[in-house]
Design an enzyme around this catalytic site. Structure first.
Site, PDB file in Angstrom:
ATOM      1  N   TYR A 184      45.301  39.443  39.975  1.00 56.66           N
ATOM      2  CA  TYR A 184      43.860  39.683  40.043  1.00 56.66           C
ATOM      3  C   TYR A 184      42.991  38.182  39.723  1.00 56.66           C
ATOM      4  O   TYR A 184      42.247  37.887  40.512  1.00 56.66           O
ATOM      5  CB  TYR A 184      43.514  40.872  39.121  1.00 56.66           C
ATOM      6  CG  TYR A 184      41.685  40.775  39.068  1.00 56.66           C
ATOM      7  CD1 TYR A 184      41.074  41.323  39.839  1.00 56.66           C
ATOM      8  CD2 TYR A 184      40.947  40.524  37.837  1.00 56.66           C
ATOM      9  CE1 TYR A 184      39.647  41.546  39.846  1.00 56.66           C
ATOM     10  CE2 TYR A 184      39.818  40.257  37.805  1.00 56.66           C
ATOM     11  CZ  TYR A 184      39.110  40.972  38.664  1.00 56.66           C
ATOM     12  OH  TYR A 184      37.709  41.202  38.441  1.00 56.66           O
ATOM     13  N   LYS A 188      40.699  35.665  41.802  1.00 54.69           N
ATOM     14  CA  LYS A 188      39.294  35.209  41.366  1.00 54.69           C
ATOM     15  C   LYS A 188      39.249  33.785  41.033  1.00 54.69           C
ATOM     16  O   LYS A 188      38.135  33.186  41.117  1.00 54.69           O
ATOM     17  CB  LYS A 188      39.117  36.108  40.027  1.00 54.69           C
ATOM     18  CG  LYS A 188      38.963  37.703  39.945  1.00 54.69           C
ATOM     19  CD  LYS A 188      37.654  37.931  40.503  1.00 54.69           C
ATOM     20  CE  LYS A 188      37.933  38.567  42.021  1.00 54.69           C
ATOM     21  NZ  LYS A 188      36.447  38.984  42.714  1.00 54.69           N
TER      22      LYS A 188
END
Length: 301
Positions: A184, A188
């Protein structure tokens, strides 16, 4: 302090697109923007029933002056993103605000195109949407003399990126990083780098990345126990509602351009964010841009 009711200016004539507009901060952004008289708000998602509810709510607050349109789009499929972009470009000759709000934090998986799911949805799908709509965005600057904004929703979770920043050689595997939060975080980090590079290449546009804060959304509610505990750690009393979580991207999309640093990463609300070494790495941003261009070269409107 940011109050969208009073701080968002009149948006007369503006055309807006929000991804992930059927729930969470995407939905809240649609509803807030509808109050300020834009000409058109399109939003993407996969759930037609939820979309109908959003349209009803947006029309209730925006009145007859705003057209609110649902564009079905599956961000796990680049073909679906391509079709959505073609429809959006065909239905309006201008696009003033693009808010890339949709995102996931899920177990290991691949998209329909074979990319690691976080990177595929959070970065690649949105990069394709930006690529295909960029001519419309640039034309809106030139023809309509509009202050065009592209806002990418990232997360302070980018600090959890792998040691190398982005593991380009393993983005077509389900587990290119050692654990889910690293996967993740990698996606990002890509949001921050891509927005910065977009601003460098097209300075007539404003391209920003924003952290919404830690928000009580369905994304957080569906996390496994360990990940949820890490998400809540240190902020059990500072979790934001989805309405509050939308404030930073609403600020980035509508605030006076004076004082905004193009290409910057912002924390809530309108505060220049803390960076890691990789998130300021211009060479890494350039490599990401060039890698993404090669991956998406076959897609044209």
């Amino acid at each position: 302090m940011f109050n969208p009711t009073t701080d968002i200016p009149d948006l007369s004539g503006k055309v807006i697109l929000v991804t992930g507009g059927t729930a969470g901060i995407g939905k809240e952004s649609v509803l807030e923007l509808a109050k300020h008289n834009p000409a058109r708000i399109s939003f993407t998602g996969r759930d037609a029933k939820r979309a109908a509810e959003v349209i009803t709510a947006a029309e209730a607050v925006g009145g007859d002056s705003v057209a609110v349109v649902f564009v079905e789009c599956d961000l796990t499929s680049l073909a679906s993103v391509h079709q959505a972009a073609k429809r959006i470009a065909s239905e309006s000759d201008r696009l003033d605000i693009l808010i890339c709000s949709a995102g996931v934090l899920v177990p290991a998986a691949l998209t329909k195109d074979g990319y690691e799911v976080h990177f595929g949805i959070n970065h690649i799908a949105h990069a394709l949407l930006i690529k295909l709509l960029l001519p419309t965005l640039l034309r809106t600057c030139e023809v309509h003399h509009s202050d065009v904004r592209i806002v990418s929703t990232t997360s302070e979770g980018f600090f959890l990126h792998p040691r190398g920043g982005i593991l380009f050689d393993s983005l077509r595997t389900a587990r290119p990083a050692s654990f889910k939060l690293a996967r993740y975080g990698q996606s990002k980090l890509a949001n921050i780098l891509f927005a910065a590079e977009l601003a460098r290449r097209h300075p007539q546009l404003v391209a920003l990345s924003v952290h919404p804060g830690t928000v009580r959304t369905e994304l957080v509610a569906k996390l496994d126990g360990v990940t949820k505990a890490l998400t809540y750690l240190g902020r059990p009393f500072s979790m934001k509602t989805p309405k509050e979580g939308a404030y930073n991207q609403l600020w980035a999309a509508t605030a006076d351009r004076e004082g905004i640093v193009n290409g910057e990463y912002y924390e809530p609300v309108g505060v220049r964010g803390r960076h890691a070494r990789k998130s300021r790495n211009v060479e890494l941003a350039k490599r990401l841009w060039e890698w993404t261009e090669k991956e998406l070269v076959r897609y044209q409107l």
